[in-house]
Design a protein around this motif. Structure first.
Motif, PDB file in Angstrom:
ATOM      1  N   PHE A 131      39.397  31.909  35.183  1.00  0.00           N
ATOM      2  CA  PHE A 131      38.134  30.917  34.884  1.00  0.00           C
ATOM      3  C   PHE A 131      38.004  30.246  33.951  1.00  0.00           C
ATOM      4  O   PHE A 131      37.951  30.808  32.718  1.00  0.00           O
TER       5      PHE A 131
ATOM      6  N   SER B 184      39.240  25.603  39.108  1.00  0.00           N
ATOM      7  CA  SER B 184      38.900  27.442  38.742  1.00  0.00           C
ATOM      8  C   SER B 184      37.755  27.797  39.701  1.00  0.00           C
ATOM      9  O   SER B 184      37.283  29.196  40.200  1.00  0.00           O
TER      10      SER B 184
ATOM     11  N   ALA C 161      37.008  30.800  42.063  1.00  0.00           N
ATOM     12  CA  ALA C 161      35.791  31.436  42.124  1.00  0.00           C
ATOM     13  C   ALA C 161      34.825  31.868  43.206  1.00  0.00           C
ATOM     14  O   ALA C 161      34.230  32.913  43.411  1.00  0.00           O
TER      15      ALA C 161
ATOM     16  N   ALA D 112      35.692  37.182  37.680  1.00  0.00           N
ATOM     17  CA  ALA D 112      36.103  35.523  36.516  1.00  0.00           C
ATOM     18  C   ALA D 112      36.444  36.187  35.083  1.00  0.00           C
ATOM     19  O   ALA D 112      35.775  36.799  34.466  1.00  0.00           O
TER      20      ALA D 112
ATOM     21  N   ALA E 177      29.069  30.309  36.194  1.00  0.00           N
ATOM     22  CA  ALA E 177      29.238  32.132  36.892  1.00  0.00           C
ATOM     23  C   ALA E 177      28.347  32.793  37.406  1.00  0.00           C
ATOM     24  O   ALA E 177      28.372  33.248  38.460  1.00  0.00           O
TER      25      ALA E 177
ATOM     26  N   HIS F 174      31.780  38.363  35.382  1.00  0.00           N
ATOM     27  CA  HIS F 174      32.238  37.138  34.310  1.00  0.00           C
ATOM     28  C   HIS F 174      32.403  37.861  32.856  1.00  0.00           C
ATOM     29  O   HIS F 174      30.964  38.454  32.589  1.00  0.00           O
TER      30      HIS F 174
END
Length: 300
Positions: A33, A39, A43, A56, A76, A83
């Motif tokens: 990520f 990305s 995600a 992530a 995130a 994350h």
């Protein structure tokens, strides 16, 4: 209830459903990520498909601008995906520092290796990245690293183009749908010039100065002799050359460490430093049968 993707074209809606189904089939995944468009869409799709079984991971090193890490954290949280941030050590690799045509290979090899370790630690089935159909027509040595580390590319596997990814990001309400590409700071260093933390900091500070003065799409390229080459869209050139701003800019760039400041009259072009690579190296890196390091001759 599964998202029917009402409002998307039938073709894009079908690709989106395939994407979700593919990710569900993995059972769990770690997403590489970066906070960029691709990305972030992966995600989001992973969170929709897998919930807490998606993680992530953002790799941090001097080549990642501080503002990009902040964006990763905010995105995130918006997506709702777990994350974490890890440190990568590509700058300790002499092959990466040399900054030949294979720099991205060494970067991605380091990143994907560490993500694989984290996947094992968390019991995740697979590592996924954001590469897509359009990436396979560009100079992308990182794709070979992904293949070597068994990284899956859901967007490419579902045949997504960059334009379709933007449409899906907009549908999901992701602010990155209008975000321009923002590759790592090392991509601003001309091939053949050593990548160092000091040069990366020079580039980051120079680009931050331009953003503070209202420029959004831009690059500051580092060339031999501490020379800065500024790229902005052609319509922004008159504003960049305003006499007051020009004087402030040259003074600030000198403070940062640039001895010369130039403006590229061709305007902003993503990947313009690839013009410094010999044609044979671009051809070799794109061959599907494998990775071969092409020597990059010294340049003046």
């Amino acid at each position: 209830m599964a998202d029917s993707f009402v409002g998307l074209s039938p073709m894009l809606a079908e690709k989106a459903r395939r994407l979700i189904d593919l990710l569900k089939g993995f059972g769990s995944c770690v997403v590489a990520f970066s906070g960029g468009l691709d990305s972030t869409v992966v995600a989001k799709a992973a969170q929709v498909a897998l919930g807490n079984k998606a993680l992530a991971v953002t790799g941090v090193s001097p080549s990642l601008a501080a503002m990009e890490l902040d964006e990763c954290r905010k995105l995130a949280q918006l997506i709702g995906i777990r994350h974490i941030v890890i440190e990568t050590e590509e700058l300790s690799n002499p092959a990466y520092q040399r900054n030949l045509g294979d720099r991205c290979y060494h970067c991605k090899s380091e990143l994907f290796g560490k993500l694989g370790d984290w996947a094992a630690r968390f019991g995740m089935a697979v590592v996924v990245d954001g590469s897509n159909k359009d990436d396979h027509g560009d100079h992308r040595p990182g794709l070979k690293a992904a293949k070597e580390k068994n990284v899956r590319s859901p967007l490419a596997e579902c045949d997504f183009t960059k334009g379709e990814i933007r449409e899906l990001a907009k549908y999901w309400g992701l602010p990155v749908w209008i975000k321009p590409a923002s590759p790592c700071l090392s991509s601003r260093i001309a091939y053949g010039e050593e990548v160092t933390p000091e040069r990366l900091m020079m580039v980051e500070r120079a680009e931050s100065f331009l953003r503070e003065h209202g420029f959004t799409t831009l690059r500051v390229r580092y060339h031999r002799g501490d020379l800065a080459r500024i790229e902005v869209p052609l319509e922004d050139l008159p504003r960049l050359m305003d006499n007051t701003l020009r004087q402030t800019l040259t003074q600030r760039f000198a403070e940062i460490g640039f001895k010369f400041v130039t403006v590229d009259l061709n305007g902003f072009r993503s990947g313009s430093l690839n013009n410094l690579l010999p044609a044979e190296s671009l051809e070799i890196f794109s061959r599907p049968e494998g990775y071969v390091l092409a020597a990059v001759k010294g340049r003046e």
